[in-house]
Design a protein around this motif. Sequence first.
Motif, short mmCIF file in Angstrom:
data_model
loop_
_atom_site.label_atom_id
_atom_site.label_comp_id
_atom_site.label_asym_id
_atom_site.label_seq_id
_atom_site.Cartn_x
_atom_site.Cartn_y
_atom_site.Cartn_z
N LEU A 1 11.83 40.55 -28.84
CA LEU A 1 10.44 40.53 -29.57
C LEU A 1 9.42 41.11 -28.62
O LEU A 1 9.73 41.42 -27.23
N GLU A 2 8.26 41.58 -29.18
CA GLU A 2 7.31 42.25 -28.63
C GLU A 2 5.75 41.88 -29.01
O GLU A 2 5.80 41.32 -30.30
N PRO A 3 4.85 41.71 -28.40
CA PRO A 3 3.54 41.60 -28.63
C PRO A 3 2.86 42.05 -29.79
O PRO A 3 2.93 43.26 -30.14
N CYS A 4 2.13 41.42 -30.44
CA CYS A 4 1.52 41.82 -31.75
C CYS A 4 0.07 40.92 -32.09
O CYS A 4 0.23 39.79 -31.25
N THR A 5 -0.71 41.30 -32.76
CA THR A 5 -1.93 40.60 -33.17
C THR A 5 -1.60 39.47 -33.73
O THR A 5 -0.80 39.59 -34.81
N ALA A 6 -1.80 38.27 -33.52
CA ALA A 6 -1.81 36.91 -34.42
C ALA A 6 -2.98 36.46 -34.81
O ALA A 6 -3.85 36.30 -33.90
N ASN A 7 -2.95 35.78 -35.90
CA ASN A 7 -4.07 35.01 -36.44
C ASN A 7 -3.69 33.61 -35.91
O ASN A 7 -2.49 32.95 -36.33
N TRP A 8 -4.88 32.90 -35.28
CA TRP A 8 -4.64 31.32 -35.06
C TRP A 8 -5.46 30.68 -35.86
O TRP A 8 -6.62 31.03 -35.92
N ARG A 9 -4.97 29.60 -36.52
CA ARG A 9 -5.77 28.83 -37.41
C ARG A 9 -6.93 28.33 -36.43
O ARG A 9 -6.76 27.81 -35.37
N GLY B 1 0.70 37.21 -30.28
CA GLY B 1 2.07 36.73 -31.29
C GLY B 1 3.18 37.63 -30.83
O GLY B 1 3.06 38.48 -29.90
N MET B 2 4.22 37.07 -31.36
CA MET B 2 5.48 37.86 -30.87
C MET B 2 6.26 38.19 -32.14
O MET B 2 6.58 37.25 -32.90
N ALA B 3 6.59 39.68 -32.13
CA ALA B 3 7.41 39.96 -33.48
C ALA B 3 8.73 40.73 -33.04
O ALA B 3 8.64 41.30 -31.83
#
Lengths: 74, 359
Positions: B266-274, B283-285
């Motif tokens: 996995l690698e880091p990505c932008t993630a939306n947090w509620r 995030g990890m994708a």
Amino acid sequence: MCLGVPGKVVELTGETAKVSIGGVMYDAALAIAEDIEIGDYVLMHAGFVLEKISAAEADETLDAIREYTNLKVD
Amino acid sequence: MKYIDEYRDRALIKGLVAKINAESTKPVRLMEVCGSHTMAIQKFGIPALLPEHVELLSGPGCPVCVTDIGYVDHAVALARRSDVILTTFGDMIRVPGSTSTLQSVRGEGAAVQVVYSSMEALKIAENNPDKKVVFLGIGFETTSPTTAAAMQAARNRNIGNFFVLSAHKLMKPAMTALIDDGVKIDGYICPGHVSIVTGTAMYEEISAAYKVGCVVTGFEPVDVLQGIDLLISQFEAGKPGVEIAYKRLVTPAGNTKAWDLMWEVLEPCTANWRGIGDIPESGMAPRETYAEFDAARMIPVEIEAPQEVKGCMCGAVLRGTHRPTACPLFGTRCTPEDPVGACMVSHEGACAAFYRYAG
Ligand code: SF4
């Protein structure tokens, strides 16, 4: 979902361990843990052995708390 | 049971409570960032044992609760495909998406199966070669390595019909985003099981940059109280730092096997947090090298336009600015049996924990 539960390893079969938690047996994958042996207490999480529990550290922590809360009675 | 009963010992609890009450002289705000801590703290009635000026806040560490609505919609869209079996941890199936839940699409005939492990999902893929089996990867550094392990096993065993829809997240960016956002925190009660994997290097960075105490602790009453005691001692002395109150499982270096596997797959990505919004690199994708197991890349679906749940204050609850009881829907329109927001669905959600134990 993040519940991790301590249990005892009673059997090792290649890539999985049988872990006894309160007498009930669970299969746990060994893919992310290292140096697990039969008899070890481990933390099981989401169907995996996450880590071995250190008996020495556990005792030391309890002793330390007893001492600094002045509960040390032998 | 061993490693549980000793940490529920009444004498130890009493001793720690007395020590905390004797030591703590001024108002202090401590945040637990792990949903299991939120649950443990309410279950064992910890707040009532502490001086009134010790405030415990629940942070964004329940993975179900912080999963954004667009992710639930994406999972629903996948589940609706007739060639997909969707597999997930149980807590996700009742989380409201924009117009549906996984439970409701299952009622309409979609194949949605609850699993307790990523490996079980992989087994379902092996047994159903004519289906695409999608596993919902949610959780922090404790769970991401288990998803990575299943993806690696899928590769080693040539299982080409196993896919992951990842909403995995990293703990550190959320912890720093809250302080950057102006939420006032004097100390973090750091997540014990995430820390088994990560070790304490990330807390060293947070503590040094923000002058905030970071104490890793476990989930039994003695663990939690020992953690709170260490944070209060640091705070009273004006010396915030990093300590471990869960040494039987957490080392400064962490579990490097799990950590390395997570980063390999996995690698880091932008993630939306509620409730918090987009956080870069949080995030990890799946990496490009594991793209063939990435449901987002490999299985195209139309996802409905996101609509936030009306009236739900989960966002404010997850940022620690409001208690669940401040939400007008709490306990009336929103209950664990009939949840409106994600924080009421998961056992570890702050709203559910308050409802069950403090309400
Ligand atoms: S009580 Fe329900 S509606 Fe209100 S914030 Fe919590 S989950 Fe959302």
